[in-house]
Design an enzyme around this catalytic site. Structure first.
Site, short mmCIF file in Angstrom:
data_model
loop_
_atom_site.label_atom_id
_atom_site.label_comp_id
_atom_site.label_asym_id
_atom_site.label_seq_id
_atom_site.Cartn_x
_atom_site.Cartn_y
_atom_site.Cartn_z
N CYS A 1 -3.30 6.04 6.35
CA CYS A 1 -3.35 7.50 6.47
C CYS A 1 -2.52 8.03 7.62
O CYS A 1 -2.29 9.24 7.72
CB CYS A 1 -4.80 7.97 6.61
N HIS B 1 -4.99 14.70 10.18
CA HIS B 1 -5.16 14.03 8.89
C HIS B 1 -6.43 14.54 8.24
O HIS B 1 -7.50 14.58 8.85
CB HIS B 1 -5.22 12.52 9.09
N ASN C 1 -9.07 13.88 0.67
CA ASN C 1 -8.26 13.02 1.53
C ASN C 1 -7.12 12.44 0.71
O ASN C 1 -7.34 11.60 -0.15
CB ASN C 1 -9.14 11.91 2.11
#
Length: 337
Positions: free
Chosen positions: A116, A258, A288
């Site tokens: 990520c 993020h 996400n």
């Protein structure tokens, strides 16, 4: 200090049209809309249709970013960096085919795999190439089809992740220009690799001499520990990059973290001493999206005219590896989306 810098000149995001709501997941998992929202802040996520792969999303986002950049897009880009954990193939990388499909010719093209944190790592790669004079324009893409690596019976991961792609175009410029990337901080801790992993299918599993179990082809994650590590690592990395560029916390206009979990974003803001209203989030509608989450959040906020020229942005991410990274930049003068 060198005056050479990477300058943001194009931006684009793409989410596949199909959405999966919390109610749909509740029909097959031991969960509920209330449970998911309370723990993640997510209401829905986007998922690809059968036959659609990461490269397809990357091409769409890349096309939009290049179009946004205008003459400084297709005519100037001589490097493509794709950040992804879900490449089209183990070999070759996804970036060369994306570059070819975008009609960019025989440009340099490579993948970055940092979970990520991948977009920030790809951004750092691009800024270094531009500052060193190895490229004049770089297309940076974060793209993921995470739905292909999720165990549909595991509610700890199935409710979190979604598919999507976001992209930016960077050109060589000067540090005093609006849109300049002024500093980057990166870090890793490989001792935490088992906190977020896909254990099957790689050289390590094959070297064991046994066939992988079906569940080893899916993401496995220690959510509680990841939460704690993410807040701590992103806060420390954010402070480090702010120190590099000489900004105080009060000078930050927007924090674009993020999009892992809304509670993580709010905890990060608390750790940094930043008002939550300065935290950019679109996790409610996209979930996400791993390496795609920061550029998608940028595109979403820009489309809603949230950013103004010369605004100071802090980008920060944490991912599997363990990896983390942050970047500081100003917003450009022109409208990007």
């Amino acid at each position: 200090m060198s005056t050479h810098a990477a300058v943001l000149t194009g931006l684009g995001g793409y989410l596949p049209p199909r959405t999966v709501t919390n109610e749909e997941l509740s029909d097959r998992l031991d969960t509920s809309d209330e449970w998911i929202r309370k723990r993640t802040g997510i209401r829905q996520r986007h998922v690809v249709d059968p036959g659609v792969a990461t490269g397809d999303l990357a091409v769409e986002a890349g096309h939009r970013a290049l179009k946004s950049a205008g003459a400084q897009g297709w005519n100037a880009v001589d490097m493509v960096v794709v950040a992804t954990t879900t490449p089209d193939h183990p070999l070759p990388g996804t970036a060369p085919n994306v570059a070819a499909r975008l009609g960019l010719g025989p440009v340099a093209a490579l993948d970055v795999q940092a979970g990520c944190s991948g977009f920030v790592y790809a951004l750092a790669t691009a800024t270094a190439a531009l500052a060193a004079g190895h490229a004049e324009g770089v297309l940076v893409i974060g793209a993921e089809v995470f739905s292909n690596v999720l165990n549909p019976a595991d509610r700890t991961t199935a409710v979190i992740f979604g598919d999507g792609a976001g992209a930016i175009v960077l050109r060589a410029g000067d540090r005093d220009e609006p849109g300049a990337v002024l500093g980057v901080d990166l870090g890793s801790d490989g001792t935490g690799l088992e906190l977020a992993t896909i254990p099957g299918g790689g050289a390590r599993q094959r070297a064991s001499g046994r066939q992988p179990r079906p569940d080893e082809g899916y993401v496995q994650m220690n959510g509680k520990e990841i939460f704690l590590q993410a807040v701590r690592r992103m806060a420390a990395s954010s402070s480090a990059v702010l120190g590099k560029v000489g900004w105080s916390v009060d000078q930050i206009d927007h924090v674009v973290g993020h999009q892992a979990n809304l509670r993580i974003l709010h905890s990060l803001a608390q750790q940094l001493g930043v008002d939550k209203r300065r935290v950019v989030s679109h996790i409610e509608s996209a979930g996400n999206t791993s390496a795609a989450s920061i550029p998608l959040a940028l595109a979403d906020a820009a489309a809603r005219s949230r950013f103004r020229p010369h605004d100071r942005l802090l980008l920060t991410a944490f991912g599997a590896g363990l990896t983390w990274g942050s970047a500081a930049l100003t917003w450009p003068q022109t409208t990007l989306v």
